[in-house]
Design an enzyme around this catalytic site. Structure first.
Site, mmCIF file in Angstrom:
data_model
loop_
_atom_site.group_PDB
_atom_site.id
_atom_site.type_symbol
_atom_site.label_atom_id
_atom_site.label_comp_id
_atom_site.label_asym_id
_atom_site.label_seq_id
_atom_site.Cartn_x
_atom_site.Cartn_y
_atom_site.Cartn_z
ATOM 1 C CG ASP A 190 7.683 16.068 3.045
ATOM 2 O OD1 ASP A 190 7.186 17.206 3.249
ATOM 3 O OD2 ASP A 190 8.778 15.893 2.481
ATOM 4 C CB ILE A 191 1.017 15.243 1.592
ATOM 5 C CG1 ILE A 191 0.778 13.816 2.085
ATOM 6 C CG2 ILE A 191 0.147 15.588 0.388
ATOM 7 C CD1 ILE A 191 0.962 12.741 1.047
#
Length: 140
Positions: free
Chosen positions: A62-63
């Site tokens: 979930d960058i």
């Protein structure tokens, strides 16, 4: 992570306090666009952090700018929110993460259904982190 406490069926994780803004707030403070030098400065820190995460066999998954805090005093970028992170070998759930930053393979053949349902498939979780980093860099 500084510490963790396990009590019965709950785990509490203690993280360091980062006093600053996330990259999205910082981007907005700069009128929606960072100078190339500043974008490169933060992106290089992000790349080193993700490289370290991957070296330990994990993938963040979930960058995004909201998960990158910048400590004001030291100008140090810190990756936060490991709620979706997994060991690289066990990361098989498609459609995991923030839709704007999802790599195409996370949608798989299931397409939009992967975002609504628990659909699984094989993919390289490290590559999906790299895709999200590319989207983040474009945004900066």
């Amino acid at each position: 992570m500084l510490d963790f406490v396990v009590e019965e069926r709950q785990v509490a994780i203690v993280w360091e306090l980062v006093q600053g803004a996330d990259l999205l707030d910082l981007l907005n403070e700069h009128g929606g666009r960072l100078e190339e030098r500043l974008a490169a400065f933060y992106f290089a820190q992000l790349a080193r952090g993700v490289e370290e995460i991957h070296a330990h066999g994990l993938a963040h998954r979930d960058i995004k700018p909201e998960n990158c805090m910048v400590e004001r005093v030291t100008d140090t970028l810190k990756i936060i929110d490991f709620g979706l992170s997994k060991h690289q070998q066990s990361a098989v759930t498609l459609g995991v993460g923030t839709p704007d930053y999802l790599a195409p393979e996370l949608l798989g053949e299931a397409g939009a259904a992967a975002l609504r349902e628990r659909v699984t498939g094989a993919y390289d979780a490290r590559a999906t982190d790299v895709w999200a980093m590319g989207v983040l860099l474009y945004l900066l």
